[in-house]
Write a protein that holds these residues in place. Sequence first.
Motif, PDB file in Angstrom:
ATOM      1  N   LYS A 109       0.639  -3.351 -10.246  1.00 21.69           N
ATOM      2  CA  LYS A 109       0.237  -4.809  -9.970  1.00 21.69           C
ATOM      3  C   LYS A 109       1.369  -5.552  -8.883  1.00 21.69           C
ATOM      4  O   LYS A 109       1.699  -6.349  -9.207  1.00 21.69           O
ATOM      5  CB  LYS A 109       0.042  -5.779 -11.175  1.00 21.69           C
ATOM      6  CG  LYS A 109      -0.740  -4.862 -12.077  1.00 21.69           C
ATOM      7  CD  LYS A 109      -2.261  -5.166 -11.851  1.00 21.69           C
ATOM      8  CE  LYS A 109      -3.117  -4.836 -12.876  1.00 21.69           C
ATOM      9  NZ  LYS A 109      -4.542  -4.634 -12.161  1.00 21.69           N
ATOM     10  N   SER A 110       1.739  -4.468  -7.902  1.00 17.44           N
ATOM     11  CA  SER A 110       2.723  -5.333  -6.986  1.00 17.44           C
ATOM     12  C   SER A 110       2.354  -6.242  -6.229  1.00 17.44           C
ATOM     13  O   SER A 110       1.171  -6.484  -5.990  1.00 17.44           O
ATOM     14  CB  SER A 110       3.068  -3.910  -5.878  1.00 17.44           C
ATOM     15  OG  SER A 110       3.380  -2.612  -6.569  1.00 17.44           O
ATOM     16  N   ARG A 111       3.227  -7.185  -5.782  1.00 20.20           N
ATOM     17  CA  ARG A 111       2.923  -8.309  -4.808  1.00 20.20           C
ATOM     18  C   ARG A 111       2.837  -7.732  -3.516  1.00 20.20           C
ATOM     19  O   ARG A 111       3.722  -7.252  -3.079  1.00 20.20           O
ATOM     20  CB  ARG A 111       3.978  -9.129  -5.154  1.00 20.20           C
ATOM     21  CG  ARG A 111       3.779 -10.558  -4.069  1.00 20.20           C
ATOM     22  CD  ARG A 111       4.564 -11.669  -4.346  1.00 20.20           C
ATOM     23  NE  ARG A 111       4.269 -12.726  -3.489  1.00 20.20           N
ATOM     24  CZ  ARG A 111       4.699 -14.072  -3.886  1.00 20.20           C
ATOM     25  NH1 ARG A 111       5.151 -14.335  -5.036  1.00 20.20           N
ATOM     26  NH2 ARG A 111       4.379 -14.953  -3.016  1.00 20.20           N
ATOM     27  N   LEU A 112       1.626  -7.836  -2.900  1.00 18.30           N
ATOM     28  CA  LEU A 112       1.413  -7.074  -1.502  1.00 18.30           C
ATOM     29  C   LEU A 112       1.217  -8.058  -0.630  1.00 18.30           C
ATOM     30  O   LEU A 112       0.665  -9.213  -0.508  1.00 18.30           O
ATOM     31  CB  LEU A 112       0.055  -6.318  -1.568  1.00 18.30           C
ATOM     32  CG  LEU A 112      -0.044  -5.279  -2.724  1.00 18.30           C
ATOM     33  CD1 LEU A 112      -1.197  -4.607  -2.948  1.00 18.30           C
ATOM     34  CD2 LEU A 112       1.139  -4.036  -2.576  1.00 18.30           C
ATOM     35  N   LYS A 113       1.484  -7.496   0.835  1.00 18.72           N
ATOM     36  CA  LYS A 113       1.438  -8.353   2.014  1.00 18.72           C
ATOM     37  C   LYS A 113       0.061  -7.617   2.665  1.00 18.72           C
ATOM     38  O   LYS A 113       0.178  -6.307   2.649  1.00 18.72           O
ATOM     39  CB  LYS A 113       2.411  -8.193   3.235  1.00 18.72           C
ATOM     40  CG  LYS A 113       3.659  -9.065   2.820  1.00 18.72           C
ATOM     41  CD  LYS A 113       4.659  -8.984   3.661  1.00 18.72           C
ATOM     42  CE  LYS A 113       5.882  -9.899   3.348  1.00 18.72           C
ATOM     43  NZ  LYS A 113       7.007  -9.756   4.051  1.00 18.72           N
ATOM     44  N   GLY A 120      -6.217  -8.733 -10.315  1.00 18.78           N
ATOM     45  CA  GLY A 120      -5.023  -9.271 -10.964  1.00 18.78           C
ATOM     46  C   GLY A 120      -3.748  -8.997 -10.056  1.00 18.78           C
ATOM     47  O   GLY A 120      -2.822  -8.954 -10.576  1.00 18.78           O
ATOM     48  N   ILE A 121      -4.087  -8.917  -8.929  1.00 12.24           N
ATOM     49  CA  ILE A 121      -2.885  -8.604  -7.849  1.00 12.24           C
ATOM     50  C   ILE A 121      -2.496  -9.871  -7.081  1.00 12.24           C
ATOM     51  O   ILE A 121      -3.498 -10.289  -6.364  1.00 12.24           O
ATOM     52  CB  ILE A 121      -3.170  -7.430  -7.143  1.00 12.24           C
ATOM     53  CG1 ILE A 121      -3.195  -6.242  -7.983  1.00 12.24           C
ATOM     54  CG2 ILE A 121      -2.248  -7.076  -6.063  1.00 12.24           C
ATOM     55  CD1 ILE A 121      -3.613  -4.765  -7.414  1.00 12.24           C
ATOM     56  N   HIS A 122      -1.365 -10.163  -6.981  1.00 13.74           N
ATOM     57  CA  HIS A 122      -1.066 -11.301  -6.302  1.00 13.74           C
ATOM     58  C   HIS A 122      -0.669 -10.710  -4.460  1.00 13.74           C
ATOM     59  O   HIS A 122      -0.160  -9.735  -4.527  1.00 13.74           O
ATOM     60  CB  HIS A 122       0.418 -12.021  -6.674  1.00 13.74           C
ATOM     61  CG  HIS A 122       0.498 -13.287  -5.792  1.00 13.74           C
ATOM     62  ND1 HIS A 122       0.242 -14.412  -6.184  1.00 13.74           N
ATOM     63  CD2 HIS A 122       1.167 -13.227  -4.592  1.00 13.74           C
ATOM     64  CE1 HIS A 122       0.638 -15.307  -5.482  1.00 13.74           C
ATOM     65  NE2 HIS A 122       1.151 -14.452  -4.293  1.00 13.74           N
ATOM     66  N   ILE A 123      -1.502 -11.403  -3.755  1.00 17.94           N
ATOM     67  CA  ILE A 123      -1.148 -10.906  -2.223  1.00 17.94           C
ATOM     68  C   ILE A 123      -0.720 -12.309  -1.445  1.00 17.94           C
ATOM     69  O   ILE A 123      -1.153 -13.302  -1.764  1.00 17.94           O
ATOM     70  CB  ILE A 123      -2.477 -10.272  -1.942  1.00 17.94           C
ATOM     71  CG1 ILE A 123      -3.596 -11.429  -1.713  1.00 17.94           C
ATOM     72  CG2 ILE A 123      -2.711  -9.116  -2.256  1.00 17.94           C
ATOM     73  CD1 ILE A 123      -4.969 -11.156  -0.791  1.00 17.94           C
ATOM     74  N   ASP A 124       0.251 -11.771  -0.538  1.00 20.45           N
ATOM     75  CA  ASP A 124       0.361 -12.704   0.486  1.00 20.45           C
ATOM     76  C   ASP A 124      -0.403 -12.570   1.781  1.00 20.45           C
ATOM     77  O   ASP A 124      -0.419 -11.227   2.374  1.00 20.45           O
ATOM     78  CB  ASP A 124       1.770 -12.773   1.095  1.00 20.45           C
ATOM     79  CG  ASP A 124       2.737 -13.045  -0.158  1.00 20.45           C
ATOM     80  OD1 ASP A 124       2.369 -13.985  -0.834  1.00 20.45           O
ATOM     81  OD2 ASP A 124       3.707 -12.350  -0.526  1.00 20.45           O
ATOM     82  N   ILE A 125      -1.031 -13.354   2.228  1.00 19.42           N
ATOM     83  CA  ILE A 125      -2.092 -13.030   3.238  1.00 19.42           C
ATOM     84  C   ILE A 125      -1.422 -13.157   4.766  1.00 19.42           C
ATOM     85  O   ILE A 125      -0.838 -14.443   4.932  1.00 19.42           O
ATOM     86  CB  ILE A 125      -3.305 -13.702   3.055  1.00 19.42           C
ATOM     87  CG1 ILE A 125      -4.165 -13.142   2.076  1.00 19.42           C
ATOM     88  CG2 ILE A 125      -4.324 -13.864   4.588  1.00 19.42           C
ATOM     89  CD1 ILE A 125      -5.692 -13.436   2.042  1.00 19.42           C
TER      90      ILE A 125
END
Lengths: 320, 213
Positions: free
Chosen positions: B112-116, B133-138
Amino acid sequence: MITTWSIPDKVEDLYPQKALELEKNRRVLVDFFLKNKFELISPAMIEYADNVSFNGKSVDSDMFKLSDPLSGRLIGITPDLTIQTARIDNYLASSSNDIKSYCYCGPVLKADTSSFNQSREELQVGVEIYGNEKIEADISVVSTLIKSLKLLKIKNILLSFNDISIYTAFLKSLALSAHDSKQLRSYFAKKDLVSIKNLLGKNLNSSKISKIELFMDMFGDDKSLKKIQEFFVGNKVILDRLKNLKKIMSALPASVKIIIDLSDVDFYEYHSGFIFSAYSSKFTSPVAKGGRFENLTTNFGKKRPAVGFTFDLRSLLFVG
Amino acid sequence: MLTIALSKGRIFQETLPLLQGAEIECKENPETSRKLILNTNNKNIRLLIVRASDVPTYVECGGADIGIAGKDVLDEFDSANLYQICDLKIAKCKMMVAGPKSYDYQKAMQQKSRLKVATKYTKITKEFFAQKGIHIDIIKLYGSMELAPLVSMSDLIVDLVSSGQTLKANNLVDYEKISDISSQLIVNKASLKLKFDEIQPIINAIKNSVNEN
């Protein structure tokens, strides 16, 4: 020189010509409603947010909310006067069968609006009949809407009819989860079969998907009613609802064109039976909406049959 | 008068046979003409040539009654004021998550890494990863998404993939399909009701052509 626009998005000031036009329209309509024995009410502009929230997300998410410094409770600026009218009716009606007819014309504020040209501030006008479960109340409300729009010189009126209980019964027959049912409603409102297949494809067999496709085709003028009745052969509850729609259609002037659309479910969640929208050329979205909302009144105490319509007087100023 | 909005190029070429099924033939070629409104053999039907991403806007705002738009544009646009009446099954491709060959996608999903993520489809991308359930930076880009992971600007991209050749040429691989994409026949809600007698036969004819193909 003004370099920045000084009021928020999707609201506008009315300058003298439009302000006068709005006021004239308001007077014409209120006089017409009073003449037809509707009692004028003026609901409060703010309301405890939990009075609205239980009616379903769609109303709740439309509402501006803020904390009341007097009580510390969360209050909302009303996005829709029907809920307030139901609360007022609960105080005024002497019994569940007491027939009351109300009209109102007041400002409402919507936190968001999906339509590209819709203002967040509306002058919402409407009529509602409580305590009368008979079809005569439905006919009276739709007839009043037609006459109201004609008084405002809105031409080529078309009505779209549905009965939300048919959609509810159909959905129940699919035995879906609460999450899927909620999501499905927005897809039905867009007749978006591709998204429905993506959502339910893994959980539904192909015969049920075909049924959904056929249900979405239940759309057309009065001639299509026969096709719709054939689709629901054997389902007495739905056939009775269709019969009810047919009776309302027969009671209206032949000059008003009517379309039936069983997947037209883009309504507030408090609606429970017969629902309708009014369209007119030059308007790219419905001019008015209304219908039955039996469930709403229960939340305030008395269980009362109710039917009504609302529309925004301000939006009518900017067409043509 | 009925107005149909569609874009030049592949969608236009693949739509023509479907329109012919509804006895609508365009008199001009949009690739050679500079006109934005094209006449048809039916004097009551005209075509608007607009950018693919603008088609839903024209239909929602009533500038056009009918339009042909990709499912990618429609899901991103998310208009409540139009019907997606029929899947035309043309201009097919896939909305995919892709990234460098060396990237361990499965591990990132499990952790569940925070991804770009670089994409122009911000709404679709947010919803897809939110369901996991994965946080992303768009990182919003308007084109050449493939570049973003190559210059370490993002971990992944979300984009349309047709043949996969562009991914391959840039040492990227597709990791997961978000959805199948194809062109849809869209109709303004008010138009379908107010012009029912004119629009419904066109819809029926186009549906028949789609089923025959």
